[in-house]
Write a protein that holds these residues in place. Structure first.
Motif, PDB file in Angstrom:
ATOM      1  N   UNK A 267      -0.070   4.697   9.838  1.00  0.00           N
ATOM      2  CA  UNK A 267       0.026   3.634  10.841  1.00  0.00           C
ATOM      3  C   UNK A 267      -1.187   2.714  10.794  1.00  0.00           C
ATOM      4  N   UNK A 268      -2.371   3.284  10.723  1.00  0.00           N
ATOM      5  CA  UNK A 268      -3.602   2.488  10.730  1.00  0.00           C
ATOM      6  C   UNK A 268      -3.687   1.550   9.533  1.00  0.00           C
ATOM      7  N   UNK A 269      -3.212   2.009   8.407  1.00  0.00           N
ATOM      8  CA  UNK A 269      -3.290   1.203   7.182  1.00  0.00           C
ATOM      9  C   UNK A 269      -2.062   0.320   6.995  1.00  0.00           C
ATOM     10  N   UNK A 270      -1.073   0.451   7.882  1.00  0.00           N
ATOM     11  CA  UNK A 270       0.187  -0.307   7.762  1.00  0.00           C
ATOM     12  C   UNK A 270       0.769  -0.126   6.358  1.00  0.00           C
ATOM     13  N   UNK A 271       0.848   1.132   5.942  1.00  0.00           N
ATOM     14  CA  UNK A 271       1.340   1.461   4.601  1.00  0.00           C
ATOM     15  C   UNK A 271       2.797   1.049   4.445  1.00  0.00           C
TER      16      UNK A 271
ATOM     17  N   UNK B 144       0.893  -1.956  -6.267  1.00  0.00           N
ATOM     18  CA  UNK B 144       0.367  -1.667  -4.934  1.00  0.00           C
ATOM     19  C   UNK B 144      -0.973  -0.946  -5.017  1.00  0.00           C
ATOM     20  N   UNK B 145      -1.724  -1.051  -3.943  1.00  0.00           N
ATOM     21  CA  UNK B 145      -2.934  -0.247  -3.790  1.00  0.00           C
ATOM     22  C   UNK B 145      -2.489   1.170  -3.426  1.00  0.00           C
TER      23      UNK B 145
ATOM     24  N   UNK C 158       0.832  -1.198   0.000  1.00  0.00           N
ATOM     25  CA  UNK C 158       0.000   0.000   0.000  1.00  0.00           C
ATOM     26  C   UNK C 158       0.866   1.246   0.000  1.00  0.00           C
ATOM     27  N   UNK C 159       0.487   2.198  -0.851  1.00  0.00           N
ATOM     28  CA  UNK C 159       1.121   3.510  -0.920  1.00  0.00           C
ATOM     29  C   UNK C 159       0.082   4.534  -0.490  1.00  0.00           C
ATOM     30  N   UNK C 160       0.463   5.424   0.419  1.00  0.00           N
ATOM     31  CA  UNK C 160      -0.423   6.508   0.871  1.00  0.00           C
ATOM     32  C   UNK C 160       0.136   7.823   0.358  1.00  0.00           C
ATOM     33  N   UNK C 161      -0.744   8.670  -0.173  1.00  0.00           N
ATOM     34  CA  UNK C 161      -0.326   9.986  -0.633  1.00  0.00           C
ATOM     35  C   UNK C 161      -1.284  11.050  -0.089  1.00  0.00           C
ATOM     36  N   UNK C 162      -0.793  11.911   0.803  1.00  0.00           N
ATOM     37  CA  UNK C 162      -1.614  13.015   1.287  1.00  0.00           C
ATOM     38  C   UNK C 162      -1.620  14.161   0.270  1.00  0.00           C
ATOM     39  N   UNK C 163      -2.795  14.732   0.031  1.00  0.00           N
ATOM     40  CA  UNK C 163      -2.921  15.835  -0.924  1.00  0.00           C
ATOM     41  C   UNK C 163      -3.829  16.916  -0.352  1.00  0.00           C
TER      42      UNK C 163
END
Length: 136
Positions: free
Chosen positions: A86-90, A32-33, A3-8
């Protein structure tokens, strides 16, 4: 699946579009998601919905596969980002250089180590990819 997280920001700024473009590339390279995250600040009184965020992203990049749109509400953008990662274990978070600078300043307040990459790896087991702002 990783998983990749991107804040925008919303509406998408030039810097957010650039960061999102890199995050999409990273997610595709890694199969990855992708989680696109926007943090609504309580103090701003604005209400952005997941649909607003999705429409803005898709109007810029077209329909994207395996993407989750998340809008969180909080007082501090940086804290909300860390909570989501943290919650998503990215496995990775892609942030703009301006956001990285803000996160480093916050870490300096709480720790003697302002190295965000090392901090996230140590505490969240997460890679941080920083996207430099385009020069005008």
């Amino acid at each position: 699946m990783s998983l990749v997280v991107v804040p925008v920001r919303y509406p998408l700024t030039k810097h957010s579009r650039r960061t999102l473009e890199r995050a999409i590339e990273v997610a595709r390279e890694r199969d990855a998601a992708l989680t696109v995250l926007h943090v609504d600040l309580y103090q701003n009184g604005k209400k952005v919905t997941r649909i607003d965020l999705k429409n803005a992203v898709e109007s810029t990049f077209g329909r994207l596969e395996n993407v989750r749109y998340v809008v969180r509400t909080g007082f501090l953008v940086e804290e909300s980002i860390l909570d989501e990662v943290a919650a998503e274990a990215a496995d990775a978070v892609v942030i703009g250089s301006q956001q990285a600078s803000r996160l480093r300043r916050i870490f300096r307040r709480f720790t003697d180590n302002p190295n965000i990459d090392q901090y996230l790896r140590t505490h969240l087991d997460c890679e941080v990819i920083t996207v430099e702002s385009a020069r005008a």
